[in-house]
Design a protein around this motif. Sequence first.
Motif, PDB file in Angstrom:
ATOM      1  N   LEU A  94       1.952   7.211 -11.562  1.00  0.00           N
ATOM      2  CA  LEU A  94       2.495   6.003 -12.179  1.00  0.00           C
ATOM      3  C   LEU A  94       1.427   4.905 -12.180  1.00  0.00           C
ATOM      4  CD1 LEU A  94       6.049   5.955 -10.528  1.00  0.00           C
ATOM      5  CD2 LEU A  94       5.404   6.854 -12.761  1.00  0.00           C
ATOM      6  N   ASP A  95       1.700   3.825 -12.872  1.00  0.00           N
ATOM      7  CA  ASP A  95       0.758   2.711 -13.014  1.00  0.00           C
ATOM      8  C   ASP A  95       0.908   1.773 -11.818  1.00  0.00           C
ATOM      9  OD1 ASP A  95      -0.860   0.640 -13.755  1.00  0.00           O
ATOM     10  OD2 ASP A  95       0.205   0.150 -15.622  1.00  0.00           O
ATOM     11  N   ILE A  96      -0.097   1.734 -10.933  1.00  0.00           N
ATOM     12  CA  ILE A  96       0.018   0.874  -9.756  1.00  0.00           C
ATOM     13  C   ILE A  96      -0.116  -0.597 -10.123  1.00  0.00           C
ATOM     14  CG2 ILE A  96      -0.811   2.675  -8.206  1.00  0.00           C
ATOM     15  CD1 ILE A  96      -3.464   1.139  -8.048  1.00  0.00           C
ATOM     16  N   ALA A  97      -0.677  -0.890 -11.288  1.00  0.00           N
ATOM     17  CA  ALA A  97      -0.839  -2.291 -11.702  1.00  0.00           C
ATOM     18  C   ALA A  97       0.478  -2.871 -12.232  1.00  0.00           C
ATOM     19  CB  ALA A  97      -1.920  -2.397 -12.768  1.00  0.00           C
ATOM     20  N   GLU A  98       1.404  -2.006 -12.677  1.00  0.00           N
ATOM     21  CA  GLU A  98       2.674  -2.469 -13.235  1.00  0.00           C
ATOM     22  C   GLU A  98       3.684  -2.677 -12.106  1.00  0.00           C
ATOM     23  OE1 GLU A  98       5.095  -4.135 -14.922  1.00  0.00           O
ATOM     24  OE2 GLU A  98       3.925  -3.273 -16.585  1.00  0.00           O
ATOM     25  N   ARG A  99       4.043  -3.954 -11.867  1.00  0.00           N
ATOM     26  CA  ARG A  99       4.954  -4.265 -10.766  1.00  0.00           C
ATOM     27  C   ARG A  99       6.185  -5.045 -11.239  1.00  0.00           C
ATOM     28  NH1 ARG A  99       2.738  -7.665  -6.973  1.00  0.00           N
ATOM     29  NH2 ARG A  99       4.105  -6.787  -5.385  1.00  0.00           N
ATOM     30  N   ARG A 100       6.323  -5.202 -12.564  1.00  0.00           N
ATOM     31  CA  ARG A 100       7.448  -5.996 -13.084  1.00  0.00           C
ATOM     32  C   ARG A 100       8.499  -5.155 -13.801  1.00  0.00           C
ATOM     33  NH1 ARG A 100       4.305 -11.285 -15.673  1.00  0.00           N
ATOM     34  NH2 ARG A 100       3.244 -11.910 -13.744  1.00  0.00           N
ATOM     35  N   LEU A 101       8.177  -3.899 -14.112  1.00  0.00           N
ATOM     36  CA  LEU A 101       9.103  -3.030 -14.839  1.00  0.00           C
ATOM     37  C   LEU A 101       9.416  -1.786 -14.021  1.00  0.00           C
ATOM     38  CD1 LEU A 101       7.536  -3.128 -18.428  1.00  0.00           C
ATOM     39  CD2 LEU A 101       9.579  -4.359 -17.633  1.00  0.00           C
ATOM     40  N   PRO A 102      10.629  -1.233 -14.174  1.00  0.00           N
ATOM     41  CA  PRO A 102      10.956   0.025 -13.492  1.00  0.00           C
ATOM     42  C   PRO A 102      10.063   1.161 -14.003  1.00  0.00           C
ATOM     43  CG  PRO A 102      12.941  -1.051 -14.336  1.00  0.00           C
ATOM     44  CD  PRO A 102      11.775  -1.780 -14.929  1.00  0.00           C
ATOM     45  N   GLN A 103       9.785   2.115 -13.126  1.00  0.00           N
ATOM     46  CA  GLN A 103       9.009   3.296 -13.509  1.00  0.00           C
ATOM     47  C   GLN A 103       9.643   4.535 -12.885  1.00  0.00           C
ATOM     48  OE1 GLN A 103       4.539   2.995 -13.679  1.00  0.00           O
ATOM     49  NE2 GLN A 103       4.881   1.188 -12.415  1.00  0.00           N
ATOM     50  N   ASP A 104       9.512   5.653 -13.568  1.00  0.00           N
ATOM     51  CA  ASP A 104      10.021   6.928 -13.055  1.00  0.00           C
ATOM     52  C   ASP A 104       8.910   7.963 -13.121  1.00  0.00           C
ATOM     53  OD1 ASP A 104      12.852   6.248 -12.614  1.00  0.00           O
ATOM     54  OD2 ASP A 104      12.896   5.976 -14.784  1.00  0.00           O
ATOM     55  N   GLY A 105       8.824   8.779 -12.102  1.00  0.00           N
ATOM     56  CA  GLY A 105       7.797   9.819 -12.071  1.00  0.00           C
ATOM     57  C   GLY A 105       8.256  11.015 -11.262  1.00  0.00           C
ATOM     58  N   ARG A 106       7.339  11.944 -11.054  1.00  0.00           N
ATOM     59  CA  ARG A 106       7.671  13.187 -10.367  1.00  0.00           C
ATOM     60  C   ARG A 106       6.457  13.676  -9.586  1.00  0.00           C
ATOM     61  NH1 ARG A 106      11.857  17.005 -13.059  1.00  0.00           N
ATOM     62  NH2 ARG A 106      12.238  18.550 -11.462  1.00  0.00           N
ATOM     63  N   ILE A 107       6.703  14.217  -8.401  1.00  0.00           N
ATOM     64  CA  ILE A 107       5.656  14.806  -7.574  1.00  0.00           C
ATOM     65  C   ILE A 107       6.037  16.261  -7.328  1.00  0.00           C
ATOM     66  CG2 ILE A 107       4.454  14.711  -5.355  1.00  0.00           C
ATOM     67  CD1 ILE A 107       5.346  11.735  -5.204  1.00  0.00           C
ATOM     68  N   GLU A 108       5.105  17.181  -7.584  1.00  0.00           N
ATOM     69  CA  GLU A 108       5.342  18.595  -7.310  1.00  0.00           C
ATOM     70  C   GLU A 108       4.566  18.985  -6.064  1.00  0.00           C
ATOM     71  OE1 GLU A 108       4.219  20.728 -10.787  1.00  0.00           O
ATOM     72  OE2 GLU A 108       5.985  20.097 -11.929  1.00  0.00           O
ATOM     73  N   TRP A 109       5.253  19.710  -5.170  1.00  0.00           N
ATOM     74  CA  TRP A 109       4.672  19.987  -3.864  1.00  0.00           C
ATOM     75  C   TRP A 109       5.026  21.398  -3.450  1.00  0.00           C
ATOM     76  CZ3 TRP A 109       5.873  16.560   1.029  1.00  0.00           C
ATOM     77  CH2 TRP A 109       4.717  16.502   1.837  1.00  0.00           C
ATOM     78  N   PRO A 140       0.807  -1.229   0.000  1.00  0.00           N
ATOM     79  CA  PRO A 140       0.000   0.000   0.000  1.00  0.00           C
ATOM     80  C   PRO A 140       0.840   1.279   0.000  1.00  0.00           C
ATOM     81  CG  PRO A 140      -0.864  -1.565   1.593  1.00  0.00           C
ATOM     82  CD  PRO A 140       0.444  -2.109   1.126  1.00  0.00           C
ATOM     83  N   ILE A 141       1.966   1.277   0.728  1.00  0.00           N
ATOM     84  CA  ILE A 141       2.819   2.475   0.777  1.00  0.00           C
ATOM     85  C   ILE A 141       3.399   2.762  -0.605  1.00  0.00           C
ATOM     86  CG2 ILE A 141       5.013   3.377   1.644  1.00  0.00           C
ATOM     87  CD1 ILE A 141       4.372   2.018   4.318  1.00  0.00           C
ATOM     88  N   VAL A 142       3.958   1.733  -1.239  1.00  0.00           N
ATOM     89  CA  VAL A 142       4.528   1.915  -2.583  1.00  0.00           C
ATOM     90  C   VAL A 142       3.439   2.340  -3.560  1.00  0.00           C
ATOM     91  CG1 VAL A 142       5.605   0.709  -4.526  1.00  0.00           C
ATOM     92  CG2 VAL A 142       6.463   0.351  -2.203  1.00  0.00           C
ATOM     93  N   SER A 143       2.267   1.748  -3.449  1.00  0.00           N
ATOM     94  CA  SER A 143       1.159   2.113  -4.345  1.00  0.00           C
ATOM     95  C   SER A 143       0.735   3.557  -4.127  1.00  0.00           C
ATOM     96  CB  SER A 143      -0.028   1.168  -4.125  1.00  0.00           C
ATOM     97  OG  SER A 143       0.333  -0.168  -4.428  1.00  0.00           O
ATOM     98  N   ARG A 144       0.752   4.007  -2.869  1.00  0.00           N
ATOM     99  CA  ARG A 144       0.391   5.399  -2.584  1.00  0.00           C
ATOM    100  C   ARG A 144       1.380   6.361  -3.259  1.00  0.00           C
ATOM    101  NH1 ARG A 144      -3.251   9.093  -2.378  1.00  0.00           N
ATOM    102  NH2 ARG A 144      -2.430  11.006  -1.452  1.00  0.00           N
ATOM    103  N   VAL A 145       2.676   6.045  -3.169  1.00  0.00           N
ATOM    104  CA  VAL A 145       3.690   6.876  -3.813  1.00  0.00           C
ATOM    105  C   VAL A 145       3.480   6.891  -5.326  1.00  0.00           C
ATOM    106  CG1 VAL A 145       6.157   7.134  -4.273  1.00  0.00           C
ATOM    107  CG2 VAL A 145       5.382   6.528  -1.972  1.00  0.00           C
ATOM    108  N   LYS A 146       3.132   5.720  -5.893  1.00  0.00           N
ATOM    109  CA  LYS A 146       2.872   5.648  -7.338  1.00  0.00           C
ATOM    110  C   LYS A 146       1.684   6.521  -7.734  1.00  0.00           C
ATOM    111  CE  LYS A 146       4.484   0.987  -8.556  1.00  0.00           C
ATOM    112  NZ  LYS A 146       3.983  -0.294  -9.079  1.00  0.00           N
TER     113      LYS A 146
END
Length: 587
Positions: A263-278, A252-258
Motif C-alpha cells: 500500500l501507499d505509505i504516503a497516503e494517510r487521509r484515505l482508506p486503503q485495502d490490501g493483502r499479504i500472502e504468507w 512506523p508499525i502501521v507503515s510497516r504493515v502498509k
Amino acid sequence: MSQPTRSRTSTSELKGRKLGRVLTKMGKVSREQVHEALALQQKQPSRKIGDLLVELGHVDESDVRRALAGQAGIEEVSLRGRDIPDETFDAIPATTATTYQIVPVKYDPTSRSIAIAVKSPDNFAAIDDLRNMLNFKRVKAVLAPEDEIDEILQERYAASGSGFSEIYAEAGQSASLAALDIGGDALDIDALSEAAGDNAIVQLVQETLLIAIRDKASDIHFEPFEDEFRIRYRIDGVLYEIAPPDKRLALPIVSRVKVMAKLDIAERRLPQDGRIEWTLPGHDAQIDLRVSVLPTMFGESVVMRVLDRSNVQLSLDRVGLRDDDLERVRSLITKPNGIVVVTGPTGSGKTTTLYAALNELNEPERKILTAEDPVEYDIDGLIQCQVNMDQDLSFARLLRSFLRQDPDIILVGEIRDLETAQIAIQASLTGHLVFSTLHTNDAPSSILRLVDLGVENFLLTATIEAIVAQRLVRRICGKCREEYLPTEEELMELALMPSDVEGRTFFRGRGCPDCKKTGYRGRMALFEIMTMDDTLREMVMSQASTAVLRAEARRRGMQTLRESGLISIYDGQTTIDEVVRETITED
C-alpha cells in the motif's frame, strides 16, 4: 549383493543430484540397494526414497540427513557444545524461532547477515521470511540434528514468551524512529520508509503476526488513540488486548504493515485495502492476511483479517450441523435450481458454510462460478471472481456475465441491492442453483429484507428454497470441562425455570493453560433452517408478517437459533453465557 564403497565427495559434487545418487557418491549404498528401494517405491509412490532405504536397513537416518544436506548444497553441523552468543539468539524473536523450528548460529549485525540451523534442507519458508519479514540481507542455512535444535529451542526460547517488552524497548531507542518527526504536519517519506524498515519494528510486526496465527486469531487490530496505541487479537469471536507499545511506534508499525501489503505509505487521509500472502512451515495451506487501513482522528487504524485455510473445516460434516439438519442441507444443495440463502451478521461463519457446501458439490460434471468480495479462499475446481468496484465490476455485472458461461451452480457473495437480487432470481428461474448471503437477524426476517429491496413476493415464492440463519458460539474447552449447577438468574436468561431443567447436566470450562484460562477453545455454529413449502409460500404471497412466518415455520419443524443453542448446552458443547450472548428469545 555388492557392498557400497566409501568415498569422499565435496558438497558441490552432490548438489542437485537425486538422493539415491547422492548416497551412492557418498559411499553409503550400492546401486543395487538404490534400485531395490526404487522398485519398492513404485508399489508405494507416496513413500520417500530415503525412508525406504532406512526401512530396508541400508542406511540410517543420519546418513539420509547428511545426503539431503549435500543434495541441497548446505553444510551439516552439530550444535552440541557450540558457544552461541546471546546477541545471536536475540537477532531472531522467540516466536519466529519456535514457529520455523530454527536456531541462529552466527550473526553479523553490521552486514545484517545470519546463519541458521534447520531440521530439513527444504525449509525454504524460514529463509525467505527471514529475508522478507525481518530484513536480513543474507541468510545461510546449515543442517543440524532435530534433537539438538529442539534442545536449544527449549532451553533458550521456551520461557521467553513473546518478547514484546524487549522489542518495544529496542524500537523506542532506534535511530530511525528518533529521526522521524512524528508530530510534524508534513512527514518525510524517506524517514518514514526507513522507520518502517527498522529491524525492531519489523520484528515487532512479525512477532505480532506469528502469535496471532499460533493462537488462531481471526483478526488483528492496531488502534490509535489520543494517548495510546493498542494491539488486540480477536480469538473465538472475543477481543483480547496485549501489552500496548509506545504511542510513538504507531506510525512506523502501521507503515510497516502498509509496506507488507504493498500500500501507499504516503497516503494517510484515505482508506486503503490490501493483502499479504504468507507461507509458514508445517502449515497445510498458505495464510492470507486481508488488510484494511482506516484514517481516524488520532492516526490510522489497521485491521488484518487472518485467512488461514488450515483452520477452516471446508466440509459439511464439520461445520456443526446435527445429523437431521445435515440431511436437510444436503437435500437442499442437490436441488437442480432455486436459491438457498445463508444469513447472519459479519463473522458468523456464513462464508465457511457456503464453501463447505460448494466443496461437497465440487465435481467434474458440475461447473461452479462464484462472485465474491473478496475471494477469501482459493478452491480448486471453482471459477472464482472478485468484485472490483473501482473498475465498476459489481455483483450484478458479474452475474450477468455468469449466465453466459453455462454454469450449473452460482455463488453470489452477498445480495446487496435490487439489481443483484433480480439477476440471482433470473438465474434460478432459468435452471441454476444459486447460493447467497444476507445480513439479517434470523431466517424469517430475510423475506422482509428481500421485499424491502424491491423483490416481488411471487418471485420469492418461485425461487427461494430455504433460508439458513447461523451464529458462532465458543466451545467449552475439552481439557478443563466440568459439571456445574447454574443459578436461577442464569436460567432466567434463557427464559427457563429450575423445574424445566430437572435431570439436565450443565457444563463450563474451569480455565486451564490449554485455553489460556478462558474456559473455551474453538467455536461451533448454531443453525436455524427455514425450508420453504407450499404453506409458507402462500403466507409470503399474502404478505404475512415476520412474526407470523416465524410461528408457522416453528410449527413446521424449524428450530430457532435459541433452541439450537439450548440443545448445544444440554449436549455439553457450550455454555449458557455464550448462547445468551449470540441469540435472542423468540416470542
